[in-house]
Design a protein around this motif. Structure first.
Motif, PDB file in Angstrom:
ATOM      1  N   LEU A 374      -1.090  -4.198   6.057  1.00 10.13           N
ATOM      2  CA  LEU A 374      -2.503  -3.852   5.829  1.00 10.13           C
ATOM      3  C   LEU A 374      -2.857  -4.033   4.355  1.00 10.13           C
ATOM      4  N   ARG A 433      -9.353   0.061   5.044  1.00 16.00           N
ATOM      5  CA  ARG A 433      -8.012  -0.524   5.180  1.00 16.00           C
ATOM      6  C   ARG A 433      -7.260   0.206   6.290  1.00 16.00           C
ATOM      7  N   ASN A 434      -7.433  -0.260   7.494  1.00 12.64           N
ATOM      8  CA  ASN A 434      -6.709   0.361   8.606  1.00 12.64           C
ATOM      9  C   ASN A 434      -6.553  -0.651   9.739  1.00 12.64           C
ATOM     10  N   VAL A 435      -5.693  -0.330  10.687  1.00 15.10           N
ATOM     11  CA  VAL A 435      -5.359  -1.271  11.766  1.00 15.10           C
ATOM     12  C   VAL A 435      -6.596  -1.603  12.596  1.00 15.10           C
ATOM     13  N   GLN A 438      -9.206  -3.768  10.521  1.00 13.03           N
ATOM     14  CA  GLN A 438      -8.683  -5.107  10.177  1.00 13.03           C
ATOM     15  C   GLN A 438      -8.425  -5.956  11.419  1.00 13.03           C
ATOM     16  N   SER A 439      -8.208  -5.307  12.566  1.00  9.85           N
ATOM     17  CA  SER A 439      -7.983  -6.078  13.796  1.00  9.85           C
ATOM     18  C   SER A 439      -9.255  -6.819  14.227  1.00  9.85           C
ATOM     19  N   SER A 444      -8.794 -10.808   7.812  1.00  5.18           N
ATOM     20  CA  SER A 444      -8.150  -9.665   7.142  1.00  5.18           C
ATOM     21  C   SER A 444      -6.674  -9.960   6.880  1.00  5.18           C
ATOM     22  N   LEU A 446      -4.274  -8.148   7.835  1.00  6.45           N
ATOM     23  CA  LEU A 446      -3.533  -7.905   9.080  1.00  6.45           C
ATOM     24  C   LEU A 446      -3.598  -9.140   9.991  1.00  6.45           C
TER      25      LEU A 446
END
Ligand code: NOJ
Ligand code: CA
Length: 541
Positions: A374, A433-435, A438-439, A444, A446
């Motif tokens: 991340l 900034r997290n899963v 960013q998914s 991103s 990620l």
């Protein structure tokens, strides 16, 4: 040397993903990560779909019963799980669920020291003639009452603590709650090798061995000489960094012990030994064993300490490739629970992507640290929030809490890590900034990492192909990975400025992956390849 993909062992093919269990996912809502939390997140690591990270192995930092004086590296029982993290049943479930997804389990093995609350130490300290007295390292004071030798603790102060009950000092090169085992005693060896068997029987595939080069010390425990190049501004209690570590680590005799550890691993099929090992390359390389009979992966941390420069990175990799005997498999690490975050160390997000591309395309096993996918940066830790003994004893600027902040899953309270205030503060950037966020973003970091992992696992050249660096000008590091029928060219611009480069021997190529995620699939002229600042390419050529 190129290696056939089919012939590669799992520990050569896999990316090793390090989980710091306290900080990954908290399933029972007490603010501390746990084994059930990890089980719930296994699909994130590898759900078998093309867009998955496709992680092949996870390494768990210690989850053993522990008073947590060094957050689990002070083990009170080698064959159990701390209730804070769950139970042995939870662990068995974790092994089953991981294996179902093709994920191998590597656990931490802490052979050099136990907790001072381990029953072995309680017995050992109870009297001078206790049968376990010699399981630890006890010595008389010098005539003036001072410690038996001049060794310092990594975490400040002397490596010895006086125990008034029996009138002797015991050795600890970390905090005083981490007394060191005496591996010269055959009973200690037997008990510690049995701990490995206990976990292998439960399905554990490998061990990351904590400071394994320290388990044998100089027989006479001679004083270490002073280090003439020591930093003059060290805190007064940092005796350790003022010495050359001649007698406290990396003794020739340690290799006999590591061979015994490896022979124990080999009692079970396909188990892997990873060692936390330091020191100059010519001594470090010996931990592979003369004929490959020691550790498969002595951790190589040297990329982390290179300056941000194409030449320095290349010089290190070329030196590594030349130093390894033919049976030895390289490996590279860019972050772990003791180091500042990769994105912080190399100066930002663009550099973090480029470093990730380097790590995942070199020949050898990459070890990655949770959250680096991340682009997690050092957390902000205020003086009253410091938990790490290194930070408490040697100053807040040395605290390792900065890289142990909770994993950032989503934008809800506490980043989806926990339903309550976590043991360390969640980083301020968690809402973006997290899963989850960013998914949804195709460019991103990620998304970049997912693409990169997929590229690696589907490419025989990246997995097992040969490595050959190209001579190019400027701040560009370029190399070819090649195996029968497949070739990839990696070109990395370490400069903060754009560059144009000619790749000798190549006319054109196709971009398999670009760090900026906006040129994937493009055909490019390799006679004059244009790269933006910190841009990197993996090219099909
Ligand atoms: C190395 C580990 O990585 C670190 O976290 C720990 O504090 C020391 N060894 C002592 O076990
Ligand atoms: Ca918990």
């Amino acid at each position: 040397m190129a290696q056939d993909r089919q012939a590669l062992r799992w520990w050569q093919r896999s990316v090793v993903y390090q989980i710091y269990p306290r900080s990954f996912a908290d399933a029972n809502g007490d603010g501390i990560g746990d084994l059930q939390g990890i089980i719930q997140k296994l699909d994130y690591l590898n759900d078998g779909t093309p867009n998955s990270l496709g992680i092949g192995a996870i390494w768990l930092s210690p989850f053993y019963p522990s008073p947590m004086a060094d957050f689990g590296y002070d083990v009170a029982d080698y064959c159990d799980v701390d209730p804070m993290f769950g139970t042995l049943d939870d662990f068995d479930e974790l092994v089953r669920e991981a294996h179902k997804r093709g994920i191998k389990i590597i656990i931490d093995y802490v052979p050099n020291h136990t907790s001072d609350k381990h029953k072995w130490f309680l017995e050992s300290r109870s009297s001078r003639d206790n049968p376990k007295r010699d399981w630890y390292i006890w010595r008389d004071a010098k005539p003036d009452g001072s410690p038996p030798n001049n060794w310092g603790s990594f975490f400040g102060g002397p490596a010895w603590t006086f125990d008034p009950a029996t009138g002797q000092y015991y050795m600890h090169q970390f905090v005083k709650e981490q007394p060191e085992l005496n591996w010269r005693n055959p009973e200690v060896q037997a008990a510690m090798l049995d701990a490995l068997r206990f976990w292998m029987k439960r399905g554990v595939d490998g061990f990351r061995m904590d400071v394994v080069g320290l388990i044998i010390k100089d027989k006479e425990l001679r004083d270490n000489p002073p280090d003439p190049d020591a930093n003059p501004n060290l805190p007064p209690n940092d005796l350790f960094s003022r010495q050359l570590h001649i007698y406290n680590q990396d003794q020739d005799e340690v290799h006999e012990m590591i061979k015994a550890i490896r022979a124990t691993l080999d009692e079970y099929p396909d188990r892997c030994g990873i060692g936390e090992l330091w020191g100059p390359m010519d001594r470090w390389v010996r931990y592979y064993g003369e004929n490959g009979d020691e550790l498969q992966l002595p951790f190589n941390f040297r990329l982390m300490y290179q300056p941000w420069s194409a030449k320095a990175m290349r010089a290190h990799v070329d030196e590594m490739e030349a130093a390894l005997p033919s049976f030895a498999w390289p490996n590279y690490v860019l972050g772990n629970h003791d180091q500042i975050r990769l994105a912080t160390r190399f100066g930002g997000q663009a550099q973090a992507r480029l470093a990730g591309m380097l790590l995942l395309t070199l020949r050898g096993t990459p070890t990655v640290y949770y959250g680096d996918e991340l682009g997690m940066e050092n957390g902000k830790i205020l003086p009253h929030q410091v938990q790490d003994p290194q930070g408490i004893n040697l100053g807040i600027e040395r605290t390792r809490d900065v890289c142990r902040t909770p994993m950032q899953w989503d934008a809800t309270a506490y980043a989806g890590f926990s339903s309550v205030e976590p043991w360390l503060p969640v980083s301020e950037d968690y809402q973006t900034r997290n899963v989850a966020v960013q998914s949804t973003q195709p460019q991103s970091i990620l998304s970049f990492y997912r693409h990169l992992y997929r590229l690696r696992r589907n490419s025989p050249a990246l997995l097992g192909g040969s490595y050959r660096a190209l001579d190019v000008e400027g701040e560009i590091y370029a190399y070819v990975r090649e195996t029968d029928g497949e070739r990839k060219l990696v070109v990395l611009n370490f400069a903060a400025q754009p560059a144009r480069v000619s790749l000798p021997g190549f006319a054109s190529g196709k971009v398999a992956l670009c760090t900026h995620m906006d040129r994937n699939g493009e055909s490019v002229d390799l006679g004059k390849l244009e790269l933006r600042a910190y841009e990197g390419f993996v090219l099909e050529v």
